[in-house]
Design an enzyme around this catalytic site. Structure first.
Site, PDB file in Angstrom:
ATOM      1  N   ASP A  42       1.694  -5.764   7.864  1.00 22.13           N
ATOM      2  CA  ASP A  42       0.570  -5.487   8.115  1.00 22.13           C
ATOM      3  C   ASP A  42       0.105  -5.307   9.627  1.00 22.13           C
ATOM      4  O   ASP A  42      -0.852  -5.588  10.207  1.00 22.13           O
ATOM      5  CB  ASP A  42      -0.612  -6.450   7.722  1.00 22.13           C
ATOM      6  CG  ASP A  42      -0.415  -7.066   6.281  1.00 22.13           C
ATOM      7  OD1 ASP A  42       0.218  -6.395   5.542  1.00 22.13           O
ATOM      8  OD2 ASP A  42      -0.823  -8.145   6.141  1.00 22.13           O
ATOM      9  N   GLU A 211      -6.093  -1.010  -0.293  1.00 18.51           N
ATOM     10  CA  GLU A 211      -6.335  -1.929   0.800  1.00 18.51           C
ATOM     11  C   GLU A 211      -5.706  -1.207   2.010  1.00 18.51           C
ATOM     12  O   GLU A 211      -5.490   0.076   1.914  1.00 18.51           O
ATOM     13  CB  GLU A 211      -5.659  -3.265   0.642  1.00 18.51           C
ATOM     14  CG  GLU A 211      -4.000  -3.055   0.426  1.00 18.51           C
ATOM     15  CD  GLU A 211      -3.231  -4.337   0.129  1.00 18.51           C
ATOM     16  OE1 GLU A 211      -3.852  -5.142  -0.400  1.00 18.51           O
ATOM     17  OE2 GLU A 211      -1.955  -4.290   0.195  1.00 18.51           O
TER      18      GLU A 211
END
Length: 330
Positions: A42, A211
């Site tokens: 991420d 997401e």
């Protein structure tokens, strides 16, 4: 004898330069992906103070995700690690699953937004927090002593926040569970101000969204990007839309980042770095190295991102080589 010595000297010098050339060739073709060692996912890439920065999730079982590290570089190739810029000892309400940091500078301060605790309902404590520091590497201090967003709005799990500044207004995009919201932060990042229609959390979910929202602006257009598929599976990928406003509407154009099983799987949850003063863009993302099966075995990588004549993003080629050095102050 002098003639022989001279010939030997020439041969020696020639060999030296051949060897130097070979070393130079090896240097330019060496593998720079992943960009730093360790399991990290991420990644948020950004430029601060004439340096490139990456703020990733520490990729481990949720109960071990109790801190965040950061990395800085002068050239996108050589990275310095900054350990534990924040941890759960500082954020009293966070116990586990510190995820997907997003960092932005406002005035002289740096604000780090993060998800924590992986809450599954409004009855649990957790969500999106914010911390503050006087330098990019921290240490960061909890800004509120509680989550900034601790509830579900429009079905969006409060995770994967990204903060984008446009014309003096700071917008937060966030959301898991296939829902994405945008909200307008107030001046001191302690809460939000409503949109003109009274909404605080506006749903802007594009087709295929799962997401990891991200936004950047190029040639007057807003590029909104997100991750699709499941983060543990082969279908994890990145798609995008282009809009005339930072709040959309966002109509999906297509997928631009996905796995190459010969190199790595599960390529997704990205950010984009623009080199200062250049029309050069780099996509920073995580992937699972070939042969790895553990869901947490994720590494951070960087590859070039290019555009066609219409301003559409070309499909990204993921590589072992990564990118060449690009110092900010050449």
């Amino acid at each position: 004898m002098k003639s022989i010595s001279k010939k030997l000297m020439i041969v020696g010098v020639t060999s030296f330069f051949i060897m130097l050339g070979e070393l130079k060739a090896q240097e330019t073709t060496k593998n720079n992906n992943p960009v730093f060692p360790g399991w990290y996912a991420d990644p948020e890439g950004i430029v601060f103070d004439d340096q490139y920065w990456i703020f990733p999730t520490y990729s481990a079982p949720y109960d071990e995700q109790v801190f965040l590290d950061a990395f800085s570089s002068k050239d996108l190739v050589h990275w310095e690690k900054h350990k534990r810029i924040i941890d759960t000892a500082e954020v009293k309400w966070a116990k586990r699953a510190m995820w997907a940091p997003a960092v932005i500078k406002k005035g002289d301060d740096y604000f780090l937004f993060f998800g924590a605790n992986d809450i599954q309902s409004d009855e649990e404590l957790g969500g999106i927090g914010v911390a503050k520091a006087s330098s990019p590497q921290g240490p960061y201090k909890d800004h509120l002593g509680k989550p900034l967003i601790g509830k579900f709005h429009n079905g969006a799990q409060p995770i994967d926040q990204f903060v984008y500044e446009d014309k003096g207004q700071y917008y937060m995009f966030y959301g898991g569970w296939q829902h994405c919201n945008v909200a307008k932060l107030n001046d001191d990042f302690t809460g939000f101000v409503p949109f003109e229609n009274g909404e605080v959390f506006k749903e802007v979910t594009p087709e295929g969204y799962v997401e990891g929202p991200f936004m950047f602006k190029r040639n007057g257009k807003y590029y909104f990007m997100w991750s699709e598929g499941g983060w543990t599976g082969p279908d994890y990928s990145v798609a995008y839309a282009i809009a005339d406003s930072p709040t959309g509407p966002f109509k999906r154009i297509g997928k631009i980042l996905q796995q190459d099983p010969e190199i790595a799987t599960g390529a997704g949850h990205h950010s984009v770095i623009k080199a200062p003063g250049e029309d050069a863009y780099y996509i920073v993302y995580h992937r699972r190295p070939k042969g790895e099966t553990d869901r947490n075995s994720r590494v951070t990588s960087i590859d070039r991102m290019y555009f066609d004549e219409n301003g559409h993003i070309k499909p990204v080629v993921i590589t072992h080589q990564g990118v060449e050095a690009n110092p900010i102050n050449k």
